[in-house]
Design a protein around this motif. Structure first.
Motif, PDB file in Angstrom:
ATOM      1  N   CYS A  56      60.754  60.936  13.160  1.00 23.68           N
ATOM      2  CA  CYS A  56      60.705  59.490  12.950  1.00 23.68           C
ATOM      3  C   CYS A  56      59.319  59.102  12.453  1.00 23.68           C
ATOM      4  CB  CYS A  56      61.012  58.753  14.254  1.00 23.68           C
ATOM      5  SG  CYS A  56      61.026  56.947  14.088  1.00 23.68           S
ATOM      6  N   GLY A  57      59.271  58.343  11.358  1.00 18.66           N
ATOM      7  CA  GLY A  57      57.999  57.969  10.755  1.00 18.66           C
ATOM      8  C   GLY A  57      57.329  56.815  11.467  1.00 18.66           C
ATOM      9  N   PHE A  58      57.040  57.000  12.749  1.00 22.24           N
ATOM     10  CA  PHE A  58      56.498  55.927  13.582  1.00 22.24           C
ATOM     11  C   PHE A  58      55.840  56.586  14.776  1.00 22.24           C
ATOM     12  CE2 PHE A  58      57.056  52.033  16.300  1.00 22.24           C
ATOM     13  CZ  PHE A  58      56.553  51.097  15.408  1.00 22.24           C
ATOM     14  N   LYS A  59      54.536  56.899  14.651  1.00 25.08           N
ATOM     15  CA  LYS A  59      53.858  57.680  15.679  1.00 25.08           C
ATOM     16  C   LYS A  59      52.430  57.182  15.877  1.00 25.08           C
ATOM     17  CE  LYS A  59      56.396  62.022  15.137  1.00 25.08           C
ATOM     18  NZ  LYS A  59      57.322  61.617  14.070  1.00 25.08           N
ATOM     19  N   ALA A  60      51.874  57.540  17.030  1.00 29.56           N
ATOM     20  CA  ALA A  60      50.482  57.206  17.324  1.00 29.56           C
ATOM     21  C   ALA A  60      49.910  58.278  18.235  1.00 29.56           C
ATOM     22  CB  ALA A  60      50.385  55.827  17.986  1.00 29.56           C
ATOM     23  N   VAL A  61      48.582  58.417  18.210  1.00 26.48           N
ATOM     24  CA  VAL A  61      47.902  59.420  19.032  1.00 26.48           C
ATOM     25  C   VAL A  61      46.492  58.932  19.327  1.00 26.48           C
ATOM     26  CG1 VAL A  61      47.225  60.686  16.943  1.00 26.48           C
ATOM     27  CG2 VAL A  61      47.209  61.860  19.150  1.00 26.48           C
ATOM     28  N   ARG A  62      45.987  59.285  20.498  1.00 28.05           N
ATOM     29  CA  ARG A  62      44.590  58.979  20.786  1.00 28.05           C
ATOM     30  C   ARG A  62      43.718  59.752  19.807  1.00 28.05           C
ATOM     31  NH1 ARG A  62      42.036  60.177  25.357  1.00 28.05           N
ATOM     32  NH2 ARG A  62      43.432  61.799  26.117  1.00 28.05           N
ATOM     33  N   ALA A  63      42.767  59.082  19.186  1.00 33.43           N
ATOM     34  CA  ALA A  63      41.993  59.688  18.106  1.00 33.43           C
ATOM     35  C   ALA A  63      41.229  60.927  18.567  1.00 33.43           C
ATOM     36  CB  ALA A  63      41.029  58.662  17.514  1.00 33.43           C
ATOM     37  N   GLU A  64      40.660  60.900  19.759  1.00 33.57           N
ATOM     38  CA  GLU A  64      39.905  62.050  20.229  1.00 33.57           C
ATOM     39  C   GLU A  64      40.816  63.245  20.482  1.00 33.57           C
ATOM     40  OE1 GLU A  64      37.880  61.381  23.870  1.00 33.57           O
ATOM     41  OE2 GLU A  64      39.638  60.569  24.934  1.00 33.57           O
ATOM     42  N   VAL A  65      42.042  62.979  20.890  1.00 31.91           N
ATOM     43  CA  VAL A  65      43.013  64.050  21.063  1.00 31.91           C
ATOM     44  C   VAL A  65      43.381  64.652  19.708  1.00 31.91           C
ATOM     45  CG1 VAL A  65      45.424  64.537  21.676  1.00 31.91           C
ATOM     46  CG2 VAL A  65      43.977  63.229  23.233  1.00 31.91           C
ATOM     47  N   PHE A  66      43.600  63.782  18.720  1.00 34.91           N
ATOM     48  CA  PHE A  66      43.957  64.305  17.406  1.00 34.91           C
ATOM     49  C   PHE A  66      42.834  65.156  16.833  1.00 34.91           C
ATOM     50  CE2 PHE A  66      44.076  64.266  12.806  1.00 34.91           C
ATOM     51  CZ  PHE A  66      45.320  64.865  12.614  1.00 34.91           C
ATOM     52  N   ARG A  67      41.609  64.726  16.988  1.00 36.15           N
ATOM     53  CA  ARG A  67      40.498  65.504  16.436  1.00 36.15           C
ATOM     54  C   ARG A  67      40.417  66.894  17.058  1.00 36.15           C
ATOM     55  NH1 ARG A  67      38.071  60.267  15.993  1.00 36.15           N
ATOM     56  NH2 ARG A  67      37.271  60.358  18.124  1.00 36.15           N
ATOM     57  N   ALA A  68      40.825  67.027  18.323  1.00 34.20           N
ATOM     58  CA  ALA A  68      40.835  68.338  18.967  1.00 34.20           C
ATOM     59  C   ALA A  68      41.975  69.212  18.442  1.00 34.20           C
ATOM     60  CB  ALA A  68      40.959  68.170  20.485  1.00 34.20           C
ATOM     61  N   LEU A  69      43.122  68.585  18.161  1.00 29.56           N
ATOM     62  CA  LEU A  69      44.289  69.343  17.712  1.00 29.56           C
ATOM     63  C   LEU A  69      44.274  69.628  16.213  1.00 29.56           C
ATOM     64  CD1 LEU A  69      47.158  67.530  19.679  1.00 29.56           C
ATOM     65  CD2 LEU A  69      45.934  69.608  20.330  1.00 29.56           C
ATOM     66  N   ALA A  70      43.630  68.762  15.436  1.00 30.65           N
ATOM     67  CA  ALA A  70      43.714  68.818  13.970  1.00 30.65           C
ATOM     68  C   ALA A  70      43.383  70.185  13.371  1.00 30.65           C
ATOM     69  CB  ALA A  70      42.822  67.738  13.358  1.00 30.65           C
ATOM     70  N   PRO A  71      42.328  70.884  13.816  1.00 33.85           N
ATOM     71  CA  PRO A  71      42.027  72.175  13.202  1.00 33.85           C
ATOM     72  C   PRO A  71      43.125  73.214  13.381  1.00 33.85           C
ATOM     73  CG  PRO A  71      40.134  71.358  14.442  1.00 33.85           C
ATOM     74  CD  PRO A  71      41.308  70.503  14.805  1.00 33.85           C
ATOM     75  N   HIS A  72      44.041  72.978  14.320  1.00 32.62           N
ATOM     76  CA  HIS A  72      45.099  73.934  14.614  1.00 32.62           C
ATOM     77  C   HIS A  72      46.421  73.574  13.923  1.00 32.62           C
ATOM     78  CE1 HIS A  72      42.530  75.662  17.807  1.00 32.62           C
ATOM     79  NE2 HIS A  72      42.141  74.404  17.970  1.00 32.62           N
ATOM     80  N   ILE A  73      46.438  72.467  13.175  1.00 30.65           N
ATOM     81  CA  ILE A  73      47.642  72.044  12.460  1.00 30.65           C
ATOM     82  C   ILE A  73      47.565  72.566  11.036  1.00 30.65           C
ATOM     83  CG2 ILE A  73      49.024  70.082  11.693  1.00 30.65           C
ATOM     84  CD1 ILE A  73      47.841  68.462  13.996  1.00 30.65           C
ATOM     85  N   GLU A  74      48.519  73.399  10.658  1.00 30.61           N
ATOM     86  CA  GLU A  74      48.495  74.042   9.348  1.00 30.61           C
ATOM     87  C   GLU A  74      49.292  73.285   8.289  1.00 30.61           C
ATOM     88  OE1 GLU A  74      49.390  78.224   9.391  1.00 30.61           O
ATOM     89  OE2 GLU A  74      48.536  78.487  11.412  1.00 30.61           O
ATOM     90  N   ASP A  75      50.383  72.649   8.676  1.00 27.24           N
ATOM     91  CA  ASP A  75      51.261  72.040   7.685  1.00 27.24           C
ATOM     92  C   ASP A  75      50.642  70.769   7.098  1.00 27.24           C
ATOM     93  OD1 ASP A  75      54.230  72.300   6.672  1.00 27.24           O
ATOM     94  OD2 ASP A  75      53.879  70.168   7.000  1.00 27.24           O
ATOM     95  N   THR A  76      50.869  70.547   5.811  1.00 26.99           N
ATOM     96  CA  THR A  76      50.335  69.359   5.139  1.00 26.99           C
ATOM     97  C   THR A  76      51.440  68.434   4.640  1.00 26.99           C
ATOM     98  OG1 THR A  76      50.245  70.531   3.016  1.00 26.99           O
ATOM     99  CG2 THR A  76      48.264  70.591   4.399  1.00 26.99           C
ATOM    100  N   ALA A  77      52.685  68.739   4.984  1.00 25.91           N
ATOM    101  CA  ALA A  77      53.807  67.945   4.476  1.00 25.91           C
ATOM    102  C   ALA A  77      54.597  67.351   5.634  1.00 25.91           C
ATOM    103  CB  ALA A  77      54.674  68.810   3.553  1.00 25.91           C
ATOM    104  N   TRP A  78      55.922  67.541   5.638  1.00 26.76           N
ATOM    105  CA  TRP A  78      56.788  66.874   6.597  1.00 26.76           C
ATOM    106  C   TRP A  78      56.789  67.525   7.977  1.00 26.76           C
ATOM    107  CZ3 TRP A  78      58.275  62.276   5.020  1.00 26.76           C
ATOM    108  CH2 TRP A  78      58.357  62.035   3.641  1.00 26.76           C
TER     109      TRP A  78
END
Length: 290
Positions: A169-191
């Motif tokens: 679902c194209g409707f999401k939110a995340v705490r910014a500090e949490v995302f910054r910790a997870l971001a380096p481990h996310i490989e996909d750039t699409a869907w």
């Protein structure tokens, strides 16, 4: 950048990203609707960022015009396609406390936005997703997309042990500090970006909040369902291998600190200088509505 309430306490802020690719025909109307809704009813500081994914039509021109007409709208241009790439780029650089996104067609009812981000602003949860598969959701869409969506989420539960109900679902939110910790481990750039983010969050014992939504299918959607399904299956296989090898464990993920805030009454403030469109990466010292 972030406003304070009457007691001098800094009020937490939200950045909403709208990723777009060749959406010149709907962009102005959708952003105007979103901006008006937030101005009228959202009690926290906010900003809207249009993330242009290398559009080849007039999308960038429309986006820059919107930044001149609407005080809390900004735009960034990326030269490569990919919804996940756009979100990762803007979210990683955001100065907001909570980062969110929604599809440009606004298929999800905007009245669900405050319930989506409130648990993150209060410190109760780490991520929040709109769920079209929640028993209290009201969804209007074709049988084919309904089948594909339910099948995919069933596969996620069976193959990856997913405890969330609606990954795409194209409707999401995340705490910014949490995302910054997870971001380096996310490989996909699409869907598959959404699913990867949620699986990583679950593997690291983060709390995912789900919100039932009213959702109406966009008949103009240009998502290639078959190709997206294949890419998702490949992504699931990769995530399963990562789970088995322990590579989904992320060290030093920020944990929740509950700091409830009572939304202050909206006040009229002196207008900020007219913002201009900013190129990708220029996301510092930005004003928020308050």
């Amino acid at each position: 950048m972030n406003a304070t309430n009457a007691g001098g306490v800094r009020r937490r802020s939200v950045e909403i990203v709208v990723p777009v690719y060749n959406e010149a025909h709907v962009l102005a109307d959708s952003i105007a609707r979103l901006h008006a809704h937030l101005e009228d009813s959202f009690p926290f500081p906010f900003r809207i960022t249009i993330a242009d994914n290398a559009s080849t039509d007039a999308t960038w021109s429309v986006a820059t015009d919107l930044t001149l007409r609407l005080p809390h709208v900004h735009a960034q241009r990326l030269e490569e396609k990919g919804r996940g790439r756009a979100l990762k780029h803007v979210w990683s650089r955001s100065a907001a406390d909570v980062v969110a996104y929604m599809d440009v067609d606004l298929s999800t009812g905007l009245e669900a936005f405050l319930p989506l981000v409130a648990p993150l602003l209060s410190g109760h949860s780490d991520l929040a997703i709109g769920s079209r598969l929640h028993r209290q959701s009201a969804v209007v869409r074709g049988a084919r997309r309904e089948f594909v969506s339910r099948s995919y989420n069933t596969l996620l539960k069976a193959g990856l042990g997913a405890r969330f109900s609606d990954a795409q679902c194209g409707f999401k939110a995340v705490r910014a500090e949490v995302f910054r910790a997870l971001a380096p481990h996310i490989e996909d750039t699409a869907w598959f970006f959404d699913t990867e983010l949620l699986v990583l969050a679950q593997r690291n014992r983060l709390r995912i909040h789900e919100v039932p939504v009213d959702w109406t299918d966009d008949p103009d959607s240009r998502v290639d369902i078959v190709r997206t399904a294949v890419d998702d299956l490949l992504g699931m296989g990769r995530m399963l291998r990562s789970t088995l090898t322990g590579r989904t464990r992320v060290p030093a993920v920020p944990r929740r600190t509950s700091t409830p805030q009572v939304p202050a009454a909206r006040t009229t403030t002196t207008a900020s200088p007219v913002p201009t469109a900013r190129p990708a990466g220029a996301n510092a010292h930005l004003e928020y509505a308050s």
